[in-house]
Write an enzyme that holds these catalytic residues in place. Structure first.
Site, PDB file in Angstrom:
ATOM      1  CE  LYS B  79      -2.798  28.163  -3.756  1.00 41.33           C
ATOM      2  NZ  LYS B  79      -4.027  28.203  -2.938  1.00 41.33           N
ATOM      3  CB  SER B 154      -3.157  25.985   0.307  1.00 37.85           C
ATOM      4  OG  SER B 154      -4.081  26.681  -0.509  1.00 37.85           O
ATOM      5  CB  SER B 178      -6.247  28.482   0.842  1.00 33.95           C
ATOM      6  OG  SER B 178      -6.131  27.201   1.405  1.00 33.95           O
TER       7      SER B 178
END
Lengths: 98, 486
Positions: B79, B154, B178
């Site tokens: 990420k 997210s 997330s």
């Protein structure tokens, strides 16, 4: 209405944001709705309850005061949009009157 | 090589160890899949092909010299929120475009110490603020099961890439769901560890009292392997917990006879998909069949979770994001004086949702409102923690749905922030209480969209969560990668 356009503009200033006219309109409506929802918290009696700031108990962490390697000045400022020698360069902060 | 998609990392490691495949071949296989499928999925912001192949060659050299290790030569996606030395790290924000960190986050260092292969940077909501990955400044990631739908967020890039087989596993972060929500919506396994279990050093901060790092994987076994690598105390993160890390793979496959599973009555809400309810009930039946007992419990303050969360996380975010001022890194837009430069830089550099949260957070912290909002939310947070303390007196783990619905359509909720926020109702309470929780795939809805089961544990009880998740994975045998991506 708890939130007015003036409040949004003032808070945006505190947060160092400059909003377009339509953004002020949009955020005023949306934040009013969100805060209206948040007000449900007031239904709860929290008299005498200590607030939680962290989910786990935190102790102060100490270490020996020893010199250790660091990334150095050049690496630290390499990402700066503007720099001069080993400094970050910024616009004037205090204006000197002539 | 296709077969590695259905193998655990441990099984792939066995192939590498026996030199049936090389890390360069394995890395090439994933790079090819990214080229083939990521044009439509948009999971990667940047593929670091050169670094990946170099790391793979290094791993092959080490394997040749007889080195061994659970992640040696395994290609992972990261990420784009973890500082990685020499690799652009943007948090999917224009304000950090071009930022090349001078150091590694602790979790990246740990992965490097284990000679993993860095495939690239995965898309996310800007600064991890969002539930759909639509808030990325650069691209909107798609759900691999239906390209017209969001992957969740997210960590939507991480979940979609894992579920699509575009990496062996990925790192994500979870502030209010997330990791777990996108894992659920994409059909991946996602673990949010106990707050403090994994170091946050070098993780770009959103809400520091809630943020936690964790893995997204295609199996519970892989989740355990990645957790073994990243968990543990770090002197660079004063909130990390100084406790030894158990071997998380050890409990996998052990039976769950006598385990007490709490079912909170507040987690079957109005507006929940019938298919989600059904999948949760069927999973509970699996647990019972395997010898666990179900216990009715109550978490009475659940309905206040979203309100509490949006006061606390925006307050912390407004403070954390003050550092983006056009001076130290990233974007700068010139202005007539320094305040004007700050304002122009931040207004141009941040997206809509980030600005909305800075304004809300600044408001709840501002003079005259601090007690009414921030302090009040902190008190309610205490009540929510007590709910869990009480519940865990009667059970060993708690089981719920991860998300009330399956993946929604791109664009469906983006103009209605409050509705978007409410989609995180089942995941937020664990961040507020600091508890570990995992999403494990447990079925599909009528349209073929994945459904995740949430398993929640006591602090530092990740092992037991995975033990239970492993049972669901084995008994439900949910399909992992969509046929369209084979």
């Amino acid at each position: 209405m708890k939130i007015t356009k003036d409040v949004v503009e003032y808070v945006a200033h505190l947060g160092r944001l400059e909003l377009e006219h339509d953004e002020v309109e949009l955020y005023t409506t949306q934040l009013d709705r969100i805060l209206d929802y948040v007000d449900a918290l007031n239904k709860l009696d929290t008299e005498g309850i200590e607030p939680t700031s962290h989910a786990v108990p935190l102790d102060s962490v100490m270490r020996e005061d020893e010199v250790r390697d660091s990334i150095g000045v050049d690496s630290s400022i390499r990402n700066a949009p503007e720099r001069k020698e080993t400094f970050f360069k910024v616009p004037p902060i205090i204006e000197v009157e002539e | 090589m296709e077969r590695v998609l259905d193998m655990t990392i441990q099984e792939v490691r066995e192939l590498l160890r026996k030199k049936e495949i090389s890390s360069v071949e394995l890395t090439g296989f994933y790079l090819e899949r990214i080229k083939k499928y990521d044009g439509s999925l948009l999971t990667y912001l940047r593929v670091t092909e050169e670094e990946a192949l170099e790391m793979a060659r290094d791993a092959d050299r080490r394997i040749g010299q007889g080195e061994d290790g659970p992640l040696l030569g395994i290609p992972l996606g990261i990420k784009d929120i973890f500082c990685t030395k020499g690799i652009e790290t943007t948090c999917a924000s224009r304000i950090l475009e071009g930022f090349v960190p001078p150091y590694d986050a602790t979790v990246i260092k740990k992965l490097k110490d284990r000679s993993f292969v860095h495939l690239g940077r995965l898309n996310m909501d800007e600064f991890a603020m969002g539930s759909s990955t639509e808030n990325s400044a650069f691209q909107t990631t798609k759900n691999p099961w239906d390209l017209s739908r969001i992957p969740g967020g997210s960590s939507g890039g991480s979940a979609s890439a894992v579920a699509a087989g575009l990496c062996a596993a990925a790192l994500g972060t979870d502030t209010g769901g997330s990791i777990r929500q996108p894992a659920s919506l994409c059909g991946a396994v996602g673990m949010k560890p106990t707050y403090g279990r994994v170091s946050r050093y070098g993780l770009i901060a959103f809400a520091s009292s809630l943020d936690q790092v964790g893995p997204l994987t295609r199996s519970v076994s892989d989740c355990a392997v990645v957790m073994n690598a990243i968990a543990g105390y770090d002197p660079m993160d004063s909130t990390s917990i100084p406790q030894p890390v158990p071997d998380y793979t050890e409990l996998l496959g052990r039976d769950i006879k006598g385990m007490k599973i709490g079912i909170p009555r507040e987690y079957f809400i109005e507006g929940m998909d019938e298919d989600v309810k059904r999948a949760v009930r069927e999973s509970l039946a699996v647990f019972e069949h395997q010898g666990a007992s179900l216990v009715d419990i109550s978490l009475p303050h659940t309905e206040y979770a979203v309100a509490t969360y949006y006061v606390i996380c925006t307050a912390e975010a407004s403070s954390n994001l003050a550092r983006y001022d056009g001076v130290k890194y990233g974007l700068r837009i010139d202005g007539k004086d320094i305040i004007d430069m700050y304002k122009k830089t931040r207004s141009k550099g941040f997206g809509k949702e980030v600005k909305r949260r800075i304004i809300l957070g600044t408001y709840v912290l501002s003079s005259g409102y601090y007690d009414a909002y921030y302090r009040k939310a902190g008190k309610v947070r205490t009540l929510m923690r007590r709910d869990f303390d009480e519940a865990f007196k009667a059970c060993d783990i708690i089981v719920t749905a991860v998300s009330p619905t399956t993946a929604f359509k791109t664009g469906e909720k983006i103009d209605d922030p409050l509705t978007m926020y409410l989609s995180d109702i089942f995941t937020i309470p664990m961040n507020l209480a600091g508890l570990p929780a995992m999403s494990v795939p447990c079925g599909f809805d009528g349209s073929g969209l994945p459904i995740g089961l949430q398993i929640i544990g006591r602090p530092l009880d990740e092992g037991r969560i995975m033990q239970a998740g492993y049972v669901i994975e084995r008994e439900r045998a949910v399909k992992k990668i969509p046929d369209t991506l084979r």
